[in-house]
Design a protein around this motif. Structure first.
Motif, PDB file in Angstrom:
ATOM      1  N   ARG A  39       0.837  -1.205   0.000  1.00  0.00           N
ATOM      2  CA  ARG A  39       0.000   0.000   0.000  1.00  0.00           C
ATOM      3  C   ARG A  39       0.868   1.250   0.000  1.00  0.00           C
ATOM      4  O   ARG A  39       1.371   1.649   1.033  1.00  0.00           O
ATOM      5  CB  ARG A  39      -0.908  -0.005   1.229  1.00  0.00           C
ATOM      6  N   ASP A  41      -0.512  -0.863  -4.632  1.00  0.00           N
ATOM      7  CA  ASP A  41      -1.775  -0.122  -4.734  1.00  0.00           C
ATOM      8  C   ASP A  41      -1.877   0.946  -3.677  1.00  0.00           C
ATOM      9  O   ASP A  41      -1.054   1.131  -2.865  1.00  0.00           O
ATOM     10  CB  ASP A  41      -2.978  -1.051  -4.711  1.00  0.00           C
ATOM     11  N   ASP A  62      -8.805   5.319 -10.044  1.00  0.00           N
ATOM     12  CA  ASP A  62      -8.161   4.283  -9.243  1.00  0.00           C
ATOM     13  C   ASP A  62      -7.039   3.649 -10.059  1.00  0.00           C
ATOM     14  O   ASP A  62      -7.075   3.627 -11.290  1.00  0.00           O
ATOM     15  CB  ASP A  62      -9.177   3.222  -8.812  1.00  0.00           C
ATOM     16  N   THR A 105      -2.293   4.990  -0.513  1.00  0.00           N
ATOM     17  CA  THR A 105      -3.426   5.201   0.392  1.00  0.00           C
ATOM     18  C   THR A 105      -3.742   6.691   0.521  1.00  0.00           C
ATOM     19  O   THR A 105      -2.854   7.499   0.779  1.00  0.00           O
ATOM     20  CB  THR A 105      -3.111   4.604   1.773  1.00  0.00           C
ATOM     21  N   GLY A 106      -5.007   7.032   0.298  1.00  0.00           N
ATOM     22  CA  GLY A 106      -5.453   8.408   0.431  1.00  0.00           C
ATOM     23  C   GLY A 106      -5.263   9.253  -0.813  1.00  0.00           C
ATOM     24  O   GLY A 106      -5.712  10.390  -0.872  1.00  0.00           O
ATOM     25  N   CYS A 153      -3.624   0.476  -9.882  1.00  0.00           N
ATOM     26  CA  CYS A 153      -2.961  -0.662  -9.255  1.00  0.00           C
ATOM     27  C   CYS A 153      -1.876  -1.132 -10.218  1.00  0.00           C
ATOM     28  O   CYS A 153      -2.061  -1.070 -11.441  1.00  0.00           O
ATOM     29  CB  CYS A 153      -3.981  -1.774  -9.007  1.00  0.00           C
ATOM     30  N   ARG A 199      -2.148   9.523  -7.321  1.00  0.00           N
ATOM     31  CA  ARG A 199      -2.025   8.121  -6.897  1.00  0.00           C
ATOM     32  C   ARG A 199      -1.180   7.332  -7.891  1.00  0.00           C
ATOM     33  O   ARG A 199      -0.270   6.606  -7.515  1.00  0.00           O
ATOM     34  CB  ARG A 199      -3.405   7.493  -6.753  1.00  0.00           C
TER      35      ARG A 199
END
Length: 142
Positions: free
Chosen positions: A89, A142, A126, A92-93, A128, A99
């Motif tokens: 991670r 992620d 989002d 996060t946030g 990943c 991101r």
């Protein structure tokens, strides 16, 4: 109410120490001191019967919060997709391009260590990044 149980994550692998040291770098974990009575891990290894040398290795979260990782040598190689994988991670946030930038920066840090960038998944919000460790085990940033 019962207490939360401590646990470790165990990896079956070909080269326990090599894989443990890779994951130490990925997670910023540390190799614990050698067993009591041994000045170094090499001293400990030399004390073991040949068939037990290099059969396991471990690393741990220096803060004591995360689980211990244990790596055990097995004779067979990886044959299929992992049934369990770690999600590292780092975003996060964060959302969107911020991101994605954080994930890509972490990916760029891990590739020189031997990790393989499988692909980048990004839908505009989002993201990943599926990867593989040095023995082909899948994990995600992620």
């Amino acid at each position: 109410m019962s207490a939360i149980k401590k646990f470790q994550v165990t990896f079956d692998c070909a080269e326990p120490e090599r894989l443990a040291r890779f994951w130490c770098e990925v997670l910023r974990y540390v190799v614990p001191p050698p067993p009591e009575g041994f000045a170094t891990w090499d001293d400990f290894k030399r004390s073991q019967p040949p068939e037990q040398r290099d059969s396991w290795f471990a690393c741990s979260d220096p803060s004591g919060v995360g689980p211990r990782l244990y790596f055990q040598r097995v004779p067979e190689g990886k044959a299929a997709k992992n049934r369990l994988h770690l999600d590292v991670r780092v975003g996060t946030g964060l959302v969107g391009k911020e991101r994605l930038a954080a994930l890509e920066a972490e990916c760029a840090r891990l590739v020189p260590l031997g990790a393989v960038h499988v692909r980048t998944l990004y839908d505009g919000n989002d993201s990943c990044i599926p990867m593989q460790d040095i023995e082909g085990n899948e994990f995600c940033i992620d």
